[in-house]
Design a protein around this motif. Structure first.
Motif, short mmCIF file in Angstrom:
data_model
loop_
_atom_site.label_atom_id
_atom_site.label_comp_id
_atom_site.label_asym_id
_atom_site.label_seq_id
_atom_site.Cartn_x
_atom_site.Cartn_y
_atom_site.Cartn_z
N LEU A 1 0.84 -1.20 0.00
CA LEU A 1 0.00 0.00 0.00
C LEU A 1 0.87 1.25 0.00
CD1 LEU A 1 -2.79 -1.06 2.50
CD2 LEU A 1 -3.00 -0.74 0.04
N ARG B 1 2.54 7.62 -6.31
CA ARG B 1 1.71 8.71 -6.82
C ARG B 1 1.88 9.98 -6.00
NH1 ARG B 1 -3.88 7.75 -3.66
NH2 ARG B 1 -2.85 8.90 -2.03
N GLY C 1 -0.85 9.63 -17.61
CA GLY C 1 -1.66 9.09 -16.52
C GLY C 1 -2.07 7.66 -16.77
N VAL C 2 -2.46 7.36 -18.02
CA VAL C 2 -2.87 5.99 -18.35
C VAL C 2 -1.69 5.03 -18.18
CG1 VAL C 2 -3.61 4.49 -20.25
CG2 VAL C 2 -4.76 6.67 -19.86
N LEU D 1 -1.17 4.47 -14.46
CA LEU D 1 -2.15 3.54 -13.88
C LEU D 1 -1.86 2.12 -14.32
CD1 LEU D 1 -5.51 5.52 -14.21
CD2 LEU D 1 -4.14 5.10 -12.18
N ALA E 1 0.92 0.80 -12.19
CA ALA E 1 0.45 0.48 -10.84
C ALA E 1 -0.36 -0.81 -10.84
CB ALA E 1 -0.38 1.64 -10.29
N THR E 2 -1.17 -1.00 -11.89
CA THR E 2 -2.00 -2.20 -11.97
C THR E 2 -1.14 -3.45 -12.08
OG1 THR E 2 -3.63 -0.85 -13.10
CG2 THR E 2 -3.97 -3.23 -13.14
N VAL F 1 0.36 -4.16 -8.76
CA VAL F 1 -0.61 -4.75 -7.83
C VAL F 1 -0.83 -6.22 -8.16
CG1 VAL F 1 -3.02 -4.74 -7.09
CG2 VAL F 1 -1.77 -2.60 -7.30
#
Lengths: 277, 297
Positions: B226, B233, B274-275, B278, B281-282, B285
């Motif tokens: 986390l 970000r 930004g895309v 993300l 980050a995905t 994760v």
């Protein structure tokens, strides 16, 4: 070694650790209490010379900058977004805690994933949306933006608190003739008061600290929040450090009070990974 | 036909959830959709209706991927994330172990120790800007007096030290999160395990390795994941102190997106960055979930 002595040794170690960790806050306070002539030194005194301690920097920064306006704006935005988020999150958290169907679980996971979103990215479409809706330069825009980041997390926090309350409470209330909503209002919510308080404090701290939305979605200086106001000092040719630190102390003080109220809940009540802006 | 109690309850469950879902749909899902649309529809337009009318294209992504600034920002984000995660984790772990012991006034000292968590990022920034000031900063003064430093270091202004300078306040603000999480996990380890280990003659290190660490590993790893996502970000601390400078030395992806949008006014390329952000980050994760699932299975 006696265990009594040992306990005091641990105490000394912990106290020294805390003193070192809190040095930045100490230094901010010390700087705010001293005149520039002493502060701007090649050998700044680590202990403030008491004869020079004064509140002049506070008086000065309140006179020259609209600090009160910033604080008022921050308060309005923090209170507004905390109230809205808390109502929404309490209802949703209760729902996720009591009815755990698959669809509810998916909804819950989706809420959690939103924590991944960078504020400096989501503010781009916010700017477009709020421009279209003529909400740029309003406190409502800031409240809405804070609700967007506050609700998902507060919902999970409230779910955690409701999970600790036994379902037998509602069953007993139902036997006494309560509808489910009455049971929530008269039985569950009073019991969840510590959870509501912790959640509200958490939301207020996050909203008060918020910077990127306030920097972007309002441009008029009379709508600036505390964080935007503080940041406006940075990059000036000659920074008035005692004044800036005084403004910093003023903006920090309410958060420290709130935090000391919240802290007992952080360790005992919350599950892993539950706390962070 | 009257709805059964079961139906009524289910309706209530969704009714209670509806405001939250509405807020998320309006303030998270829709903005995300707008970001994706902006990234794949090149050209200048601020109104959403104009934006949707433009043809699809990959120009934004091509432009962004050819910019050295993007790859630098990726690298800076990685350095910043790892560089703050590791010290914050170690500090949080050590503090948690210390505060798990019994000593007088522990409750109050613990509150004070965790205080940095509640300090707004901007306030953290200005405090460390002052402490790390080249001429009058207390850090340089102390280092000079100790004979460690012969010339002043302009921590935030020198491109070689700026990354270290933004890492220090970041670590200071994020270690309490680890301390809280690990402390909570420590409290869930039964004391009897330690007694058994002691009876078996385990050393302090062995007790940590075979009793403490297995008890806190799951929550600690989750906290690390986390925290990595949040640091990846991070915006406030860096922007309020250096704005990504000097010469882009502290320009992470979060800063680059913002500057592209609100300093260069190129919303399309900002959305493309930004895309990509993300997406990264995905993937991160998804990879971590494998590790975590094993931990909590």
């Amino acid at each position: 070694m006696s265990s009594r002595l040992q306990r005091w040794l641990w105490f000394v170690l912990a106290a020294v650790t805390v003193a070192l960790v809190l040095f930045p806050i100490y230094w901010m306070v010390v700087t705010s209490l001293l005149p520039s002539s002493i502060v701007l030194s090649r050998h700044p005194p680590l202990l403030p010379p008491l004869e020079h301690v004064s509140l002049d920097a506070f008086a000065g920064v309140f006179r020259r900058r609209p600090v009160l306006t910033w604080i008022l704006n921050s308060t309005l935005v923090a209170v507004g977004s905390t109230l809205v988020s808390l109502v929404i999150a309490t209802l949703a958290g209760y729902s996720l805690s009591r009815w755990q169907t698959r669809a509810q679980k998916v909804a819950g996971a989706a809420l959690l994933l939103t924590k991944m979103l960078p504020g400096s990215l989501i503010v781009v479409p916010f700017f477009v949306m709020f421009t279209t809706a003529h909400l740029i330069d309003t406190r409502a825009a800031l409240v809405a933006a804070n609700v967007a980041v506050g609700v998902p997390f507060a919902t999970w926090m409230m779910k955690g608190f409701f999970d600790t309350l036994p379902r037998e409470l509602e069953q007993a209330a139902a036997i006494d003739g309560c509808t489910p909503l009455q049971a929530l209002w008269y039985v569950i919510l009073p019991l969840a008061r510590p959870g509501l308080a912790a959640c509200a404090i958490y939301l207020a701290i996050v909203a008060w600290s918020e910077f990127v939305f306030a920097r972007t979605l309002v441009t008029r200086a009379d709508l600036w929040t505390v964080t935007v106001g503080l940041q406006s000092f940075v990059g000036e040719y000659l920074v008035d450090w005692p004044a800036l630190m005084a403004a910093g102390v003023v903006s920090l003080a309410p958060m420290l009070v709130l935090f000391l109220l919240l802290e007992p809940f952080l360790v005992s009540g919350l599950t892993a990974g539950a706390v962070k802006q | 036909m009257r709805p059964s109690l079961h139906d009524a309850e289910r309706r209530l469950a969704w009714l209670l959830l509806a405001p939250a879902l509405l807020a998320v749909a309006l303030l998270i899902a829709w903005p995300l959709y707008v970001i994706v649309q902006m990234s794949v529809r090149p050209g200048k337009a601020l109104a959403i209706s104009e934006l949707m009318a433009r043809p699809l294209g990959t120009a934004n992504f091509e432009r962004v991927l050819h910019q050295q600034a993007l790859w630098d920002a990726f690298w800076h984000s990685a350095v910043y994330t790892v560089g703050s995660l590791v010290p914050a984790f170690v500090a949080g772990l050590l503090f948690a172990l210390l505060f798990h012991r019994a000593f007088p006034a522990r409750r109050w000292l613990r509150s004070l120790l965790l205080l940095p968590w509640a300090v707004p990022g901007v306030v953290v920034s200005i405090t460390f800007l002052w402490m790390l000031d080249a001429s009058y900063g207390v850090v340089n003064a102390v280092l000079r007096d100790l004979g460690i430093l012969s010339t002043d270091i302009a921590w935030f202004v020198d491109a070689r030290t700026a990354m270290a300078a933004v890492l220090v306040p970041t670590v200071w603000k994020s270690f309490p999160f680890f301390a809280i999480t690990i402390l909570a996990a420590l409290q869930s380890i039964p004391e009897t395990l330690y007694e058994a280990a002691r009876v078996d003659g385990a050393s302090a290190w062995q007790r940590f390795r075979y009793v403490t660490w297995p008890g806190i590993r799951g929550p600690a790893l989750l906290a690390a994941l986390l925290n990595a996502l949040w640091t990846f970000r991070e915006f406030d601390i860096i922007y309020a102190s250096t704005r990504g400078g000097p010469a882009g030395a502290t320009e992470t992806l979060g800063i680059l997106v913002y500057r592209e949008a609100f300093e260069s006014f190129r919303f399309g390329t900002a959305a493309a960055i930004g895309v990509l952000m993300l997406g990264t980050a995905t993937i991160f994760v998804a990879l971590s979930m494998r590790v975590l699932r094993k931990e909590f299975a």
